[in-house]
Scaffold this motif. Structure first.
Motif, PDB file in Angstrom:
ATOM      1  N   MET A 140       0.845  -1.180   0.000  1.00 14.32           N
ATOM      2  CA  MET A 140       0.000   0.000   0.000  1.00 14.32           C
ATOM      3  C   MET A 140       0.885   1.235   0.000  1.00 14.32           C
ATOM      4  N   SER A 141       0.489   2.207  -0.774  1.00 11.67           N
ATOM      5  CA  SER A 141       1.286   3.410  -0.941  1.00 11.67           C
ATOM      6  C   SER A 141       0.921   4.486   0.068  1.00 11.67           C
ATOM      7  N   ASN A 142       1.757   5.469   0.141  1.00 14.51           N
ATOM      8  CA  ASN A 142       1.560   6.625   0.985  1.00 14.51           C
ATOM      9  C   ASN A 142       0.564   7.575   0.316  1.00 14.51           C
ATOM     10  N   LEU A 143      -0.381   8.117   1.090  1.00 10.19           N
ATOM     11  CA  LEU A 143      -1.398   9.019   0.569  1.00 10.19           C
ATOM     12  C   LEU A 143      -0.778  10.213  -0.148  1.00 10.19           C
ATOM     13  N   ARG A 144       0.261  10.787   0.425  1.00  7.45           N
ATOM     14  CA  ARG A 144       0.893  11.959  -0.179  1.00  7.45           C
ATOM     15  C   ARG A 144       1.520  11.604  -1.534  1.00  7.45           C
ATOM     16  N   GLU A 145       2.147  10.434  -1.640  1.00 10.08           N
ATOM     17  CA  GLU A 145       2.735  10.003  -2.919  1.00 10.08           C
ATOM     18  C   GLU A 145       1.664   9.851  -3.999  1.00 10.08           C
ATOM     19  N   ILE A 146       0.556   9.222  -3.628  1.00  4.23           N
ATOM     20  CA  ILE A 146      -0.528   9.019  -4.589  1.00  4.23           C
ATOM     21  C   ILE A 146      -1.152  10.362  -4.966  1.00  4.23           C
ATOM     22  N   GLY A 147      -1.344  11.240  -3.990  1.00  5.20           N
ATOM     23  CA  GLY A 147      -1.890  12.567  -4.280  1.00  5.20           C
ATOM     24  C   GLY A 147      -1.000  13.361  -5.213  1.00  5.20           C
ATOM     25  N   ASP A 148       0.300  13.335  -4.967  1.00  5.84           N
ATOM     26  CA  ASP A 148       1.233  14.050  -5.853  1.00  5.84           C
ATOM     27  C   ASP A 148       1.193  13.463  -7.263  1.00  5.84           C
ATOM     28  N   ARG A 149       1.170  12.139  -7.352  1.00  5.36           N
ATOM     29  CA  ARG A 149       1.135  11.482  -8.662  1.00  5.36           C
ATOM     30  C   ARG A 149      -0.138  11.843  -9.431  1.00  5.36           C
ATOM     31  N   ASP A 150      -1.275  11.911  -8.722  1.00  3.21           N
ATOM     32  CA  ASP A 150      -2.564  12.198  -9.361  1.00  3.21           C
ATOM     33  C   ASP A 150      -2.902  13.689  -9.376  1.00  3.21           C
ATOM     34  N   SER A 151      -1.926  14.534  -9.058  1.00  2.79           N
ATOM     35  CA  SER A 151      -2.094  16.003  -9.061  1.00  2.79           C
ATOM     36  C   SER A 151      -3.247  16.455  -8.167  1.00  2.79           C
ATOM     37  N   TRP A 152      -3.479  15.717  -7.104  1.00  2.00           N
ATOM     38  CA  TRP A 152      -4.509  16.046  -6.114  1.00  2.00           C
ATOM     39  C   TRP A 152      -5.871  16.285  -6.752  1.00  2.00           C
ATOM     40  N   ARG A 153      -6.249  15.381  -7.685  1.00  2.00           N
ATOM     41  CA  ARG A 153      -7.574  15.388  -8.306  1.00  2.00           C
ATOM     42  C   ARG A 153      -8.224  14.038  -8.057  1.00  2.00           C
ATOM     43  N   CYS A 154      -9.485  14.060  -7.679  1.00  2.00           N
ATOM     44  CA  CYS A 154     -10.252  12.835  -7.455  1.00  2.00           C
ATOM     45  C   CYS A 154     -10.464  12.142  -8.797  1.00  2.00           C
ATOM     46  N   TRP A 155     -10.101  10.873  -8.870  1.00  2.00           N
ATOM     47  CA  TRP A 155     -10.223  10.165 -10.139  1.00  2.00           C
ATOM     48  C   TRP A 155     -11.675   9.874 -10.479  1.00  2.00           C
ATOM     49  N   LEU A 156     -12.585   9.935  -9.501  1.00  2.00           N
ATOM     50  CA  LEU A 156     -13.990   9.651  -9.762  1.00  2.00           C
ATOM     51  C   LEU A 156     -14.772  10.877 -10.230  1.00  2.00           C
ATOM     52  N   CYS A 157     -14.651  11.988  -9.512  1.00  2.57           N
ATOM     53  CA  CYS A 157     -15.426  13.185  -9.879  1.00  2.57           C
ATOM     54  C   CYS A 157     -14.599  14.225 -10.628  1.00  2.57           C
ATOM     55  N   ASP A 158     -13.283  14.050 -10.675  1.00  2.00           N
ATOM     56  CA  ASP A 158     -12.357  14.935 -11.380  1.00  2.00           C
ATOM     57  C   ASP A 158     -12.284  16.333 -10.773  1.00  2.00           C
ATOM     58  N   GLU A 159     -12.642  16.455  -9.503  1.00  2.00           N
ATOM     59  CA  GLU A 159     -12.547  17.731  -8.784  1.00  2.00           C
ATOM     60  C   GLU A 159     -11.277  17.738  -7.934  1.00  2.00           C
ATOM     61  N   PRO A 160     -10.755  18.940  -7.589  1.00  3.03           N
ATOM     62  CA  PRO A 160      -9.559  19.000  -6.738  1.00  3.03           C
ATOM     63  C   PRO A 160      -9.794  18.397  -5.354  1.00  3.03           C
ATOM     64  N   VAL A 161      -8.744  17.810  -4.803  1.00  2.16           N
ATOM     65  CA  VAL A 161      -8.767  17.258  -3.447  1.00  2.16           C
ATOM     66  C   VAL A 161      -7.795  18.082  -2.608  1.00  2.16           C
ATOM     67  N   ASP A 162      -8.258  18.573  -1.462  1.00  3.02           N
ATOM     68  CA  ASP A 162      -7.421  19.372  -0.570  1.00  3.02           C
ATOM     69  C   ASP A 162      -6.555  18.434   0.268  1.00  3.02           C
TER      70      ASP A 162
END
Length: 147
Positions: A1-23
């Protein structure tokens, strides 16, 4: 399992489901807060690494353990739109082309094609895709194809 911050940085802090920014600083317990979604939608994925994507806690909870649905926007005039996640899975496995929607006008099909390519650039960045618009039967067919 990956680190939340690593995944957020990789996905540019956008929700893959709704495509809205994630804080990234919002509480993980808040519905708009960040969470990691383990994307494993195909039965054939057993034994393979599970893809982890960034999602809002609320989007992830709402989806649950069922196959995700990425909605087409209401402002697009599309008829019989194909399920986006299913199309991505098919093109990832086999390549080729898939008819994804019918539109009453060429401009509607062009707008839907532009939106779809933009959305898929974030949803499936590993795929290189193009759209094609075929006319016939008084309407226009939007086709998504791999390059």
């Amino acid at each position: 399992m990956s680190n939340l911050r690593e995944i957020g940085d990789r996905d540019s802090w956008r929700c893959w489901l709704c495509d809205e920014p994630v804080d990234p600083d919002m509480s993980v317990n808040d519905p708009r807060g960040p969470s990691v979604d383990a994307l494993s939608t195909a039965k054939k994925s057993k034994g393979r690494a599970v893809q982890e994507r960034l999602a809002h806690r609320g989007c992830n909870t709402k989806k649950g353990a069922i196959k995700p649905v990425v909605p087409w926007p209401d402002e697009l005039f599309v008829v019989d739109p194909a399920p986006i996640v299913g199309v991505v899975e098919q093109l990832s496995r086999k390549g080729g082309r898939v008819a994804v929607a019918r539109c009453p006008g060429r401009r509607d099909a062009e707008a839907a094609g532009e939106w779809l390519l933009d959305r898929l650039s974030r949803l499936a960045p590993e795929l290189t895709l193009d759209t094609r618009i075929d006319s016939g039967g008084g309407g226009f067919l939007l086709v998504l194809e791999t390059r």
